[in-house]
Design an enzyme around this catalytic site. Structure first.
Site, mmCIF file in Angstrom:
data_model
loop_
_atom_site.group_PDB
_atom_site.id
_atom_site.type_symbol
_atom_site.label_atom_id
_atom_site.label_comp_id
_atom_site.label_asym_id
_atom_site.label_seq_id
_atom_site.Cartn_x
_atom_site.Cartn_y
_atom_site.Cartn_z
ATOM 1 N N PRO A 125 0.820 -1.218 0.000
ATOM 2 C CG PRO A 125 -0.466 -1.366 1.951
ATOM 3 C CD PRO A 125 0.567 -2.082 1.149
ATOM 4 C CD GLU A 154 0.110 -10.247 11.348
ATOM 5 O OE1 GLU A 154 0.833 -11.190 10.992
ATOM 6 O OE2 GLU A 154 -0.653 -10.295 12.307
ATOM 7 N NE ARG A 175 -8.307 -5.524 -20.625
ATOM 8 C CZ ARG A 175 -8.364 -4.330 -21.176
ATOM 9 N NH1 ARG A 175 -7.405 -3.447 -20.951
ATOM 10 N NH2 ARG A 175 -9.376 -3.999 -21.969
ATOM 11 C CG ASP A 193 -9.057 -0.568 -22.461
ATOM 12 O OD1 ASP A 193 -10.088 -1.180 -22.772
ATOM 13 O OD2 ASP A 193 -7.955 -1.104 -22.280
#
Ligand code: ADE
Length: 223
Positions: A86, A113, A150, A164
């Site tokens: 993150p 963790e 893709r 897209d």
């Protein structure tokens, strides 16, 4: 393109690798995806891959040894090492395009963790898939692998991803299929007209309109 994924939960990838476009891309030889159990590289007699963190407070922390050994084993001159965390840079379609040009990616899945800070030194790039915390890097690694696969030549029709959402920093235009009238909601006449120039214009206008309404921030971006 070759993608090596390092994880402590290899079974999580079974469904992902055995369905739909990813499965077909593998079968067609467009991508090779190898999932490696980090445990296999552990030198601990009990094959442990984590331990208590120094200083206390947190739960179990992934140890550097198995991950360093795995990367040493898998790395070649072409390899780019990605760490899922993150705290990484926010993942965007532009990054997917750039990574789809690489020959070999090694993706390290972190653990909720935490992982030993020294593992970061292995990474060419740390990536976050969004401002929320998942239990591990497995789902983020699937997100990255899916979005890159893709884009590889011959995996899906080029037409499909040229339009897209996020290309040119625009959201996708709306599409319709049969029937022409569903519960009073009609397909726009222009799409039934067969007039290609008008259809193109309609789609450009709709993409811009939707982006202005929903994601005006995209229009400000210059990446
Ligand atoms: N690991 C846990 N949460 C994550 C996130 N949002 N992005 C990448 N890796 C993660």
């Amino acid at each position: 393109m070759k993608i090596d994924i390092l994880t402590i939960f290899p079974e999580m990838f079974d469904g992902f690798l055995n369905h739909s476009i990813i499965k077909r891309a593998i079968e067609k030889g467009k991508v090779t995806i190898n999932v490696h159990d980090i445990r296999k590289y552990s030198k601990d007699p009990h094959k442990r891959v984590d331990d208590y963190g120094y200083g206390g407070g947190r739960g179990m922390v992934l140890m550097p040894q198995p991950i360093f050994d795995a990367v040493d084993d898998l790395k070649d001159d072409d390899a780019k090492v990605l760490l899922m965390t993150p705290q990484g840079i926010p993942y965007k379609q532009k990054i997917a395009y750039d990574l789809s040009k690489e020959k070999h990616l090694i993706i390290i899945c972190g653990h909720y963790e935490g992982f030993d800070e020294r593992i970061r030194t292995l990474a060419d790039m740390e990536i976050s898939i969004g401002d929320y915390v998942l239990t591990g890097g497995e789902i983020p690694s699937m997100v990255i692998t899916d979005s890159i696969t893709r884009l590889l030549d011959g995996v899906i029709e080029k037409e499909s991803h040229l339009n897209d959402s996020f290309n040119n920093n625009l959201l996708d235009y709306p599409v319709y299929t049969k029937p022409v009238d569903f519960r009073g909601m009609k397909v726009p006449d222009v799409l039934l007209s067969g007039h290609h120039a008008n259809i193109k214009k309609y789609r450009e206008e709709e993409a811009l309109k939707k982006t202005k309404e929903r994601r005006p921030d995209l229009l400000e971006r210059d990446d």
